[in-house]
Design a protein around this motif. Sequence first.
Motif, PDB file in Angstrom:
ATOM      1  N   HIS A 642      35.154  38.288  47.157  1.00 52.23           N
ATOM      2  CA  HIS A 642      34.320  39.017  45.992  1.00 52.23           C
ATOM      3  C   HIS A 642      35.188  39.380  45.052  1.00 52.23           C
ATOM      4  O   HIS A 642      35.438  39.526  43.630  1.00 52.23           O
ATOM      5  CB  HIS A 642      33.332  39.953  46.236  1.00 52.23           C
ATOM      6  CG  HIS A 642      32.553  40.637  45.124  1.00 52.23           C
ATOM      7  ND1 HIS A 642      31.848  39.971  44.090  1.00 52.23           N
ATOM      8  CD2 HIS A 642      32.731  41.957  44.788  1.00 52.23           C
ATOM      9  CE1 HIS A 642      31.360  41.030  43.313  1.00 52.23           C
ATOM     10  NE2 HIS A 642      31.947  42.088  43.688  1.00 52.23           N
ATOM     11  N   LYS A 646      36.767  38.152  41.192  1.00 50.11           N
ATOM     12  CA  LYS A 646      36.416  38.979  40.074  1.00 50.11           C
ATOM     13  C   LYS A 646      37.685  39.325  39.251  1.00 50.11           C
ATOM     14  O   LYS A 646      37.671  39.413  38.164  1.00 50.11           O
ATOM     15  CB  LYS A 646      35.702  40.513  40.616  1.00 50.11           C
ATOM     16  CG  LYS A 646      35.522  41.487  39.408  1.00 50.11           C
ATOM     17  CD  LYS A 646      34.681  42.558  40.102  1.00 50.11           C
ATOM     18  CE  LYS A 646      35.498  43.353  41.016  1.00 50.11           C
ATOM     19  NZ  LYS A 646      34.888  44.694  41.241  1.00 50.11           N
ATOM     20  N   GLN A 650      38.574  38.413  35.524  1.00 54.03           N
ATOM     21  CA  GLN A 650      38.760  39.601  34.589  1.00 54.03           C
ATOM     22  C   GLN A 650      40.185  39.336  33.860  1.00 54.03           C
ATOM     23  O   GLN A 650      40.270  39.487  32.651  1.00 54.03           O
ATOM     24  CB  GLN A 650      38.860  40.866  35.179  1.00 54.03           C
ATOM     25  CG  GLN A 650      37.267  41.330  35.686  1.00 54.03           C
ATOM     26  CD  GLN A 650      37.528  42.506  36.591  1.00 54.03           C
ATOM     27  OE1 GLN A 650      38.734  43.123  37.064  1.00 54.03           O
ATOM     28  NE2 GLN A 650      36.383  43.439  36.506  1.00 54.03           N
ATOM     29  N   ALA A 695      32.679  40.564  31.556  1.00 55.10           N
ATOM     30  CA  ALA A 695      33.311  41.020  32.932  1.00 55.10           C
ATOM     31  C   ALA A 695      34.712  41.742  32.487  1.00 55.10           C
ATOM     32  O   ALA A 695      35.086  42.191  33.653  1.00 55.10           O
ATOM     33  CB  ALA A 695      33.978  39.370  33.468  1.00 55.10           C
ATOM     34  N   GLU A 729      30.429  44.796  36.618  1.00 52.36           N
ATOM     35  CA  GLU A 729      30.807  46.211  37.120  1.00 52.36           C
ATOM     36  C   GLU A 729      30.714  47.473  36.355  1.00 52.36           C
ATOM     37  O   GLU A 729      30.421  48.399  36.927  1.00 52.36           O
ATOM     38  CB  GLU A 729      32.366  45.929  37.630  1.00 52.36           C
ATOM     39  CG  GLU A 729      33.062  46.964  38.297  1.00 52.36           C
ATOM     40  CD  GLU A 729      34.394  46.516  38.665  1.00 52.36           C
ATOM     41  OE1 GLU A 729      35.145  47.044  39.499  1.00 52.36           O
ATOM     42  OE2 GLU A 729      35.151  45.549  37.933  1.00 52.36           O
TER      43      GLU A 729
END
Length: 876
Positions: A642, A646, A650, A695, A729
């Motif tokens: 994960h 991510k 990003q 993101a 997030e």
Amino acid sequence: MKESQPKAIFLKDYQAPDYWIDKTNLVFDLHEDYALVTSTLHIRQNEQGEGHPDLVLSGVDMELVSVAIDGRKLAEDEFREGQSELVIPIDRDQFILEVKNRIKPQENTSLEGLYKSNGMFCTQCEAEGFRKITYYLDRPDVMSTFSTQIIADKARYPVLLANGNDVERGELDNGRHWVKWEDPFKKPSYLFALVAGDLESIEDRYTTMSGREVTLRIFTESHNIHKCDHAMVSLKKSMKWDEEVYGREYDLDIFMIVAVDHFNMGAMENKGLNIFNSSCVLASPETATDARYQRIEAIVAHEYFHNWSGNRVTCRDWFQLSLKEGFTVFRDSEFSADMNSRGVKRIEDVAMLRTAQFAEDAGPMSHPVRPESYIEISNFYTVTVYEKGAEVVRMIHSLLGEKDFRKGSDLYFKRHDGQAVTCEDFVKAMEDASGKDLSQFRLWYSQSGTPVLHVSDAYDKASGTYSLTIEQSCPATPGQENKAPFHIPVKLALLDNSGKALSLNEHGDVEQVLDVKQAKETFLFNNLPEKPLPSLLRGFSAPVRLEYAYSKDDLVFLMQHDSDSFNRWDACQRLAMAEINQLVAALARGESKEPDQQLIDAFGHVLADSTLDMAVKTEMLTLPFEAAIAEQSESIQPGLIHKARKQVKQAIAAAHQSQFHQLWKELSQEKPYRPEARDIAERTLKNICLGYMVALNHKEMMDLAKEQYDRSGNMTDRFAALSYVVNAEYQDKPSIDALLSDFLNRYQDDANVMDQWFSVQAGSPQMGTLSHVQSLMEHKLFDATSPNKLRALVGAFAQNMAGFHDSEGEGYQFLADLVIEYDCKNPQLASRLLQPLTRWKKYEPQSRELMKKALESISKVPELSTDVFEVVNKSL
């Protein structure tokens, strides 16, 4: 586990039935607390049999009222009733058997047989549900003509439906009425259907290629009737496509679809009366996403195509399930490709196959496309039988070509119309029609596992000869240690340094299908002016793992130049997957590593390429999903996967923020919603851009998502915005709560939309904690009896890498406890909920032990259903 373990059923033990049922006449007298079923069966002995063996009929969960043969009621000592069968001694070659029994549909939580859903009677008989209705030879090779009379209260149940044509109806005393249906085509009991309820319908007409007019009706509850138009359009498209591509014409006077809220699966192809999960029928721009629209179109087509590939020609036994499902999935996939983007459809199918089916092939439930044995047949409605089965049919299509494949399907339908046959019969028809030897190809039906192709190459500049060496192997799977070589069609092209496909033979062909049959073989290509870059397995021509030493530069080159849209996407996936795996390894070592600039630049080129089809561009910009990354991992580390994914997303978003923003603005022009291919492509690309921007975890990007949510005129854009905000997030809790509350207030009366509301929270890395999922299970709109709700909430949570795999294993035990709870209510559902725990051996040590412990807690429960027993037993 059980003291007396359930016994496996083996393909090698198949025997034809002792008796055939030529006619089946059914009468259903429906009441609120029971249903009285009278079956009158015209039975004759199998001419291949000897003597007069006992007649053994299957039946469970019913009260026997009476048994009669040729009009004479049998005394209690003239038959034996067991827990799951009725045994009757027989002394004649043919006879008429009448059985009366009572059942309680209102108490049937298994959703098999005859049950009630939201006050409506409906059936689900595949695979072995008919035995919950009445005693019968409930097996697919016993084919019979059916007539069905339904009697019910007219006020409560004004609509009474069954298979075939409506031939007679009448009124009775006390406000009751009846309708009689006759189906002139022989079918097995699993295709029987009945519906009784207070329903409305939309109606249309379709004129077949021979000039017959067919009535089309779609039934649902009155408040949903405005959401049926897309399903009707999809049905008419399907009928036209099947005539044009396969020459198959519909054969009854009426075709009906009924939408049901409580349903274990997506839909069921019962002859002339398809019963659908309501989520696969109902759609409007305000309540359904583009994905829902496309799913409805595909499932309506799939069930309609079954009229020939499954109903007119059906399977001899349940080991042959892929005979109808694999062939029909191939057919519906080709239909969807013709209706939308062919390249994207292939990408979507392969992405799912690699994630779910490859994992199944490598797990404890691994089995061939045609299984050798099973304990519970419901456990074999799998991605191997369906999707890999479709890939097997696709390979036959590739090996034979379009023209000969059509000749083969024509021969298959002509030769076996009205019969229950085997996978061998299908392959034989293809062989006989084309003259192609498929003897080695048959191994795809009997050998399990995913073959691995290791490809190496060499180029001799002096002679201009390029050699391609292909080695194939297949890992050991349960019960199959050693595998013979498969017959694998490998479609390829050879690209020069400008990206142009080189000529491969004297005919000037730039694409070729190699017949790979040996464990190792070499293919030569002559007169090539330079060493080419091979574009291998184009269109994913076989369900295999491909190993070739592509460099990063090679993959970037293929992303930019390959004419095969699947291979362009695949190069993108390989490049991203390699980088994510490197980041996972670095995180595991406690190191800090920045994503590779070459990957970031490559994604920028895709974003800027104005020549790319928008739908394909969207797929190329989509990073590998966490489940796909996990499937390719030797030891799954959920939290690190994960984090690594991510981090890559990003980095790409930060490098190309202005381009994403500009493209999002260009595609955000408001216009009327149309569920058509180009419009869907525009919305999908726009939303992938929004996803990258969100993101970045900047408040201004979150505000853009909330802006899209507020001004959106369709569910696709609104739900995409909601999903990105909830998954971000950057957590602005008041804003997120406000959006979720607004969504709830807008759509709380639509059960299918609420499924999305539950899913988006359970699948969020931030919100999808066990405690939040448990609180949602207490929500007033959560229906614990609905498979859709459980799949939406618990299924989404179990796929949540961040939430489900907590360090204490509480998520695993939560799932295990749910499986135990639902096993005695709905074993099929319980078995499917269990799947995330079955691959426990693939996880890192701490997760592995906790998952195993959860599985063991299930195994200790006495009297597990055969559904759950089989999965747990094989997994441990």
